[in-house]
Design a protein around this motif. Structure first.
Motif, mmCIF file in Angstrom:
data_model
loop_
_atom_site.group_PDB
_atom_site.id
_atom_site.type_symbol
_atom_site.label_atom_id
_atom_site.label_comp_id
_atom_site.label_asym_id
_atom_site.label_seq_id
_atom_site.Cartn_x
_atom_site.Cartn_y
_atom_site.Cartn_z
ATOM 1 N N GLY A 14 4.858 -10.709 14.362
ATOM 2 C CA GLY A 14 4.255 -9.908 13.257
ATOM 3 C C GLY A 14 3.486 -10.924 12.153
ATOM 4 O O GLY A 14 4.295 -11.492 11.439
ATOM 5 N N LEU A 17 2.763 -8.617 5.993
ATOM 6 C CA LEU A 17 3.041 -9.669 4.521
ATOM 7 C C LEU A 17 4.547 -9.934 4.881
ATOM 8 O O LEU A 17 4.575 -11.221 4.438
ATOM 9 N N ALA A 18 5.428 -9.330 5.563
ATOM 10 C CA ALA A 18 6.740 -10.070 5.612
ATOM 11 C C ALA A 18 6.730 -11.346 6.377
ATOM 12 O O ALA A 18 7.164 -12.394 6.030
ATOM 13 N N GLU A 37 0.863 -12.039 16.811
ATOM 14 C CA GLU A 37 0.531 -10.816 16.151
ATOM 15 C C GLU A 37 -0.189 -9.926 17.231
ATOM 16 O O GLU A 37 -0.990 -10.378 17.914
ATOM 17 N N GLN A 38 0.162 -8.666 17.336
ATOM 18 C CA GLN A 38 -0.592 -8.050 18.180
ATOM 19 C C GLN A 38 -1.725 -7.364 17.931
ATOM 20 O O GLN A 38 -2.425 -6.972 18.693
ATOM 21 N N GLY A 43 -1.352 -6.455 8.773
ATOM 22 C CA GLY A 43 -0.490 -5.286 9.417
ATOM 23 C C GLY A 43 -0.896 -4.030 8.521
ATOM 24 O O GLY A 43 -2.135 -3.726 8.539
ATOM 25 N N ARG A 44 0.210 -3.590 7.717
ATOM 26 C CA ARG A 44 -0.319 -2.283 6.949
ATOM 27 C C ARG A 44 -0.803 -2.716 5.586
ATOM 28 O O ARG A 44 -1.107 -1.876 4.824
ATOM 29 N N GLY A 62 -1.213 -0.119 2.238
ATOM 30 C CA GLY A 62 -0.641 -0.231 0.649
ATOM 31 C C GLY A 62 -2.066 -0.555 -0.044
ATOM 32 O O GLY A 62 -3.375 -0.934 0.435
ATOM 33 N N MET A 63 -2.044 0.285 -1.185
ATOM 34 C CA MET A 63 -3.170 0.407 -2.096
ATOM 35 C C MET A 63 -3.044 0.017 -3.550
ATOM 36 O O MET A 63 -3.758 -0.410 -4.421
ATOM 37 N N ARG A 64 -1.631 0.455 -3.969
ATOM 38 C CA ARG A 64 -1.433 0.635 -5.377
ATOM 39 C C ARG A 64 -0.046 -0.144 -5.669
ATOM 40 O O ARG A 64 0.957 0.204 -5.179
ATOM 41 N N VAL A 262 3.968 -9.609 21.205
ATOM 42 C CA VAL A 262 5.327 -9.899 22.011
ATOM 43 C C VAL A 262 5.529 -8.859 22.822
ATOM 44 O O VAL A 262 5.364 -7.528 22.432
ATOM 45 N N TYR A 377 -5.296 11.690 0.777
ATOM 46 C CA TYR A 377 -4.118 10.822 1.268
ATOM 47 C C TYR A 377 -3.056 11.752 1.417
ATOM 48 O O TYR A 377 -2.767 12.444 0.600
ATOM 49 N N GLY A 468 11.016 -7.036 6.885
ATOM 50 C CA GLY A 468 9.974 -5.789 6.963
ATOM 51 C C GLY A 468 10.431 -4.889 5.755
ATOM 52 O O GLY A 468 11.432 -4.948 5.319
ATOM 53 N N ASP A 469 9.376 -4.021 5.125
ATOM 54 C CA ASP A 469 9.831 -2.903 4.131
ATOM 55 C C ASP A 469 10.662 -2.205 4.881
ATOM 56 O O ASP A 469 11.632 -1.556 4.231
ATOM 57 N N ALA A 476 7.889 1.664 2.088
ATOM 58 C CA ALA A 476 6.529 2.019 1.441
ATOM 59 C C ALA A 476 6.337 1.246 0.398
ATOM 60 O O ALA A 476 5.147 1.562 -0.079
ATOM 61 N N ALA A 478 5.213 -2.820 -0.822
ATOM 62 C CA ALA A 478 5.050 -4.327 -0.341
ATOM 63 C C ALA A 478 6.257 -5.131 -0.876
ATOM 64 O O ALA A 478 6.602 -6.102 -0.150
HETATM 65 C C1 LIG Z 1 -0.367 4.633 4.394
HETATM 66 C C2 LIG Z 1 0.364 3.586 3.492
HETATM 67 C C3 LIG Z 1 0.265 3.385 2.364
HETATM 68 C C4 LIG Z 1 1.213 2.500 1.534
HETATM 69 N N1 LIG Z 1 1.047 2.268 0.328
HETATM 70 C C5 LIG Z 1 1.567 1.462 -0.486
HETATM 71 C C6 LIG Z 1 1.382 1.186 -1.835
HETATM 72 O O1 LIG Z 1 0.722 1.780 -2.375
HETATM 73 N N2 LIG Z 1 2.022 0.117 -2.542
HETATM 74 C C7 LIG Z 1 2.880 -0.645 -1.843
HETATM 75 O O2 LIG Z 1 3.375 -1.486 -2.494
HETATM 76 N N3 LIG Z 1 3.095 -0.537 -0.439
HETATM 77 C C8 LIG Z 1 2.536 0.525 0.297
HETATM 78 N N4 LIG Z 1 2.470 0.647 1.577
HETATM 79 C C9 LIG Z 1 3.671 -0.428 2.141
HETATM 80 C C10 LIG Z 1 2.973 -1.818 2.498
HETATM 81 O O3 LIG Z 1 1.894 -1.514 3.243
HETATM 82 C C11 LIG Z 1 4.005 -2.282 3.425
HETATM 83 O O4 LIG Z 1 5.344 -2.314 2.686
HETATM 84 C C12 LIG Z 1 3.769 -3.636 3.946
HETATM 85 O O5 LIG Z 1 2.494 -3.846 4.268
HETATM 86 C C13 LIG Z 1 4.430 -3.983 5.153
HETATM 87 O O6 LIG Z 1 4.702 -5.191 5.516
HETATM 88 P P1 LIG Z 1 5.506 -5.633 6.748
HETATM 89 O O7 LIG Z 1 5.056 -7.154 7.078
HETATM 90 O O8 LIG Z 1 6.805 -5.297 6.385
HETATM 91 O O9 LIG Z 1 4.912 -4.831 8.046
HETATM 92 P P2 LIG Z 1 3.617 -4.675 8.811
HETATM 93 O O10 LIG Z 1 2.507 -4.814 7.818
HETATM 94 O O11 LIG Z 1 3.858 -3.485 9.680
HETATM 95 O O12 LIG Z 1 3.815 -6.141 9.660
HETATM 96 C C14 LIG Z 1 4.118 -5.904 11.009
HETATM 97 C C15 LIG Z 1 3.286 -6.427 11.803
HETATM 98 O O13 LIG Z 1 3.899 -6.714 13.283
HETATM 99 C C16 LIG Z 1 2.856 -6.523 14.008
HETATM 100 N N5 LIG Z 1 3.316 -6.311 15.623
HETATM 101 C C17 LIG Z 1 3.757 -5.092 15.874
HETATM 102 N N6 LIG Z 1 4.222 -5.283 17.184
HETATM 103 C C18 LIG Z 1 3.989 -6.272 17.581
HETATM 104 C C19 LIG Z 1 4.233 -7.333 18.822
HETATM 105 N N7 LIG Z 1 4.778 -6.712 19.861
HETATM 106 N N8 LIG Z 1 3.827 -8.405 18.862
HETATM 107 C C20 LIG Z 1 3.551 -8.972 17.734
HETATM 108 N N9 LIG Z 1 3.199 -8.351 16.571
HETATM 109 C C21 LIG Z 1 3.494 -7.262 16.339
HETATM 110 C C22 LIG Z 1 2.060 -5.591 13.701
HETATM 111 O O14 LIG Z 1 0.719 -5.620 14.045
HETATM 112 C C23 LIG Z 1 2.047 -5.829 11.927
HETATM 113 O O15 LIG Z 1 0.928 -6.753 11.729
HETATM 114 C C24 LIG Z 1 1.822 1.471 2.453
HETATM 115 C C25 LIG Z 1 1.797 1.646 3.600
HETATM 116 C C26 LIG Z 1 1.282 2.547 4.474
HETATM 117 C C27 LIG Z 1 1.124 2.581 5.717
#
Ligand SMILES: Cc1cc2nc3c(=O)[nH]c(=O)nc-3n(C[C@H](O)[C@H](O)[C@H](O)COP(=O)(O)OP(=O)(O)OC[C@H]3O[C@@H](n4cnc5c(N)ncnc54)[C@H](O)[C@@H]3O)c2cc1C
Length: 521
Positions: A14, A17-18, A37-38, A43-44, A62-64, A262, A377, A468-469, A476, A478
């Motif tokens: 992945g 951000l994490a 990365e798929q 990511g999100r 994520g936006m705020r 993966v 939203y 991850g979050d 929810a 970042a």
């Molecule tokens: C609609 C929405 C609104 C949000 N609003 C906010 C906000 O306003 N403020 C805030 O702080 N946070 C917000 N968040 C949360 C924030 O976006 C997340 O906390 C953060 O982006 C999570 O990062 P992560 O790395 O944990 O997960 P992800 O971003 O999900 O990263 C995981 C990665 O793994 C990859 N992956 C999945 N399967 C595989 C595989 N088989 N092989 C390889 N890679 C793979 C995915 O493509 C992805 O890139 C929001 C999220 C959403 C969805």
């Protein structure tokens, strides 16, 4: 890190951000992160550009970002990103706010003219928090960084509220019991800060207490130009690293692109885990960090059961993801800064509604550039309502709902370019927007969150880490992705025989003192 470990490969599943934060820090320690990365890096954190315009984006995830997200902002600063206040309802960054409930419209300019009903709801919420959660003392302990006091207050709240819902907290609070059902409804629609809290009503009250205690819903800022720049800049950044020559970045270590998605994870030997990508290439790693949403470990990745205990599998599989959908249009200019000649009100406002749109946000990119409207939203059932619909169908539905609120405004005259929409639950790389823990999920959260402490795990379960979050206590947000990434970095460093400077201890060094309360299984 011991010299023997320098350059050792760590697979990171992945590039959200994490994954990117962990990869960046592991690279600095002299290890060789190998990111899989798929989809796309970020990511999100996905800032989708509108076609036909330069630098006009829709923030699909994520936006705020609340200023209390200090680990997140550490990286924002490092990446040199500019921020600005987020135009939330009732926030000075929004010229005006409209709250539309049961067909009644409240138009609000400035912070101080809340209608009486909203003021009563706001006061009741403050009183409920104080009575039910010792709120002022909790916040004082956080501000004073008084960990002992903080844990004393929090540990008493965990058994009280883990198994009870947010709705239960509101409905049973004396301050709300004095008021009408309508007050609870209005609270659910408007919340305080970001709106739409009724989508969280079935969640464990602990989830909500964490949000309010750590001010996640307050003082939020956006990232100018889009938050996706953060993981991308970290990917390209060349910090001073152990082992690696000057100029090394994640980008250079990967030859310009991450490895593919993966599909399989299994133990290859006592000290190696096999990672297979979608094209069938299998590589062995002494450590693996999985940052994808945990359901994917059983849906898109065939993961050997032996890598985690059955208790951890229970937690990973019981994780509950919330749905979320957003629909955006680009408009010719930020016309919501213009006043209507007859009413003298702004022509359109940041809008909270009990209609299909739920939250409507207005993004001003400057007077001479197109603006962006997030028409809707929404979360949970409101997001599910539009799941099978195309972007155009969604836009038309939202325009219809907004027409009831702004009968004089012809939004269609302002729309330019193609709309952009997302339903995270419909994407096989995510399956949901973010975790929202249900009552009774504290133990599951704890199992996942504490997995980076591996000394007492059976050998077959060591070497694979989670971040991850959804592994964090603040899904929810970042900030939870960053915090769990840093926990995992500590765990991986320890796995390779490394240690922190005693003057700058890491999360694992302090674990016995600050570990989350353990409830009996
Ligand atoms: C609609 C929405 C609104 C949000 N609003 C906010 C906000 O306003 N403020 C805030 O702080 N946070 C917000 N968040 C949360 C924030 O976006 C997340 O906390 C953060 O982006 C999570 O990062 P992560 O790395 O944990 O997960 P992800 O971003 O999900 O990263 C995981 C990665 O793994 C990859 N992956 C999945 N399967 C595989 C595989 N088989 N092989 C390889 N890679 C793979 C995915 O493509 C992805 O890139 C929001 C999220 C959403 C969805």
């Amino acid at each position: 890190m011991p010299a023997a470990a320098q350059g050792a490969e760590v697979a990171i599943i992945g590039g959200g951000l994490a994954g990117i934060v962990a990869a960046y820090e592991l690279m600095k320690l002299g290890l060789k992160p190998v990111v899989y990365e798929q989809g796309r890096i970020g990511g999100r954190l996905r800032s989708q550009p509108f076609q036909g315009a330069e630098g006009i984006i829709a923030e699909l995830g994520g936006m705020r970002f609340p200023i209390s997200s200090t680990s997140f902002y550490h990286y924002v600063d490092l990446a040199g990103l500019e921020t600005a206040p987020f135009p939330n309802p009732l926030d000075p960054a929004s010229p005006s706010t409209v709250i539309d409930l049961e067909g009644e419209i409240a138009y609000i300019e400035g912070e101080h003219d809340l209608p009486p009903l909203l003021r009563e709801v706001q006061e009741a919420w403050g009183a409920a928090l104080e009575a039910g959660a010792d709120f002022a003392a909790l916040q004082a302990a956080i501000r004073a960084r008084d960990v002992a006091r903080l844990k004393e207050i929090w540990n008493a709240l965990v058994p009280l509220w883990d198994e009870r819902t947010f709705y239960d907290f509101v409905a049973s609070a004396a301050a709300f019991q004095k008021l009408s059902f309508r007050h609870r409804e209005v609270f659910g629609q408007v919340g305080f800060g970001t709106g739409g809290w009724d989508s969280d009503f079935p969640n464990s009250m602990l989830e909500i207490l964490r949000v309010v205690a750590t001010a996640l819903d307050d003082h939020q800022r956006l990232i100018v130009g889009g938050v996706e720049q953060l993981p991308r800049r970290l990917w390209a950044h060349a910090p001073a690293c152990q082992h690696w020559p000057a100029g090394t970045s994640l980008n250079s270590l990967h030859g310009g692109a991450p490895r593919p998605g993966v599909i399989r994870l299994s133990r290859a030997s006592s000290d190696k885990i096999a990672v297979t990508d979608r094209w069938g290439d299998t590589r062995l790693y002494p450590a693996v960090l999985a940052t994808c949403q945990s359901w994917l470990l059983t849906t898109s990745i065939s993961t050997s059961e032996e890598l985690f205990s059955q208790k951890l599998w229970m937690a990973l599989d019981r994780t509950r993801y919330m749905q979320s959908s957003k629909t955006f249009v680009m408009v010719d200019r930020p016309f919501w800064r213009e006043r209507d000649a007859q009413t003298n009100r702004y022509r359109m406002s940041t809008t909270l509604s009990d209609r299909l749109t739920r939250g409507t946000y207005l993004f001003d990119n400057g007077p001479d550039r197109p603006g962006v409207i997030c028409l809707s939203y929404s979360w949970m059932s409101d997001a599910m309502k539009v799941l099978p619909l195309s972007a155009d169908q969604r836009v038309n539905l939202m325009l219809g709902a907004l027409k009831s609120i702004y009968p004089e405004l012809d939004l269609t005259q302002h729309i330019v370019g193609d709309p952009i929409t997302v339903s995270w639950e419909n994407d096989p790389g995510f399956l949901g927007a973010f975790k929202g823990a249900l009552p009774g999920h504290y133990r599951y959260n704890r199992r996942m969150y504490c997995q980076f402490m591996q000394s007492e795990l059976p050998p077959a379960e060591r070497g694979i880490f989670l971040a991850g979050d959804d592994i964090s206590w603040t899904p929810a947000w970042a900030e939870g992705a960053v915090q769990t990434a840093l926990n995992a970095v500590w765990g991986i460093m320890h796995h390779f025989g490394g240690a922190t400077d005693p003057a700058n201890p890491g999360p694992g060094d302090l674990f016995d003192r600050i570990a989350p309360l353990k409830l009996l299984d």
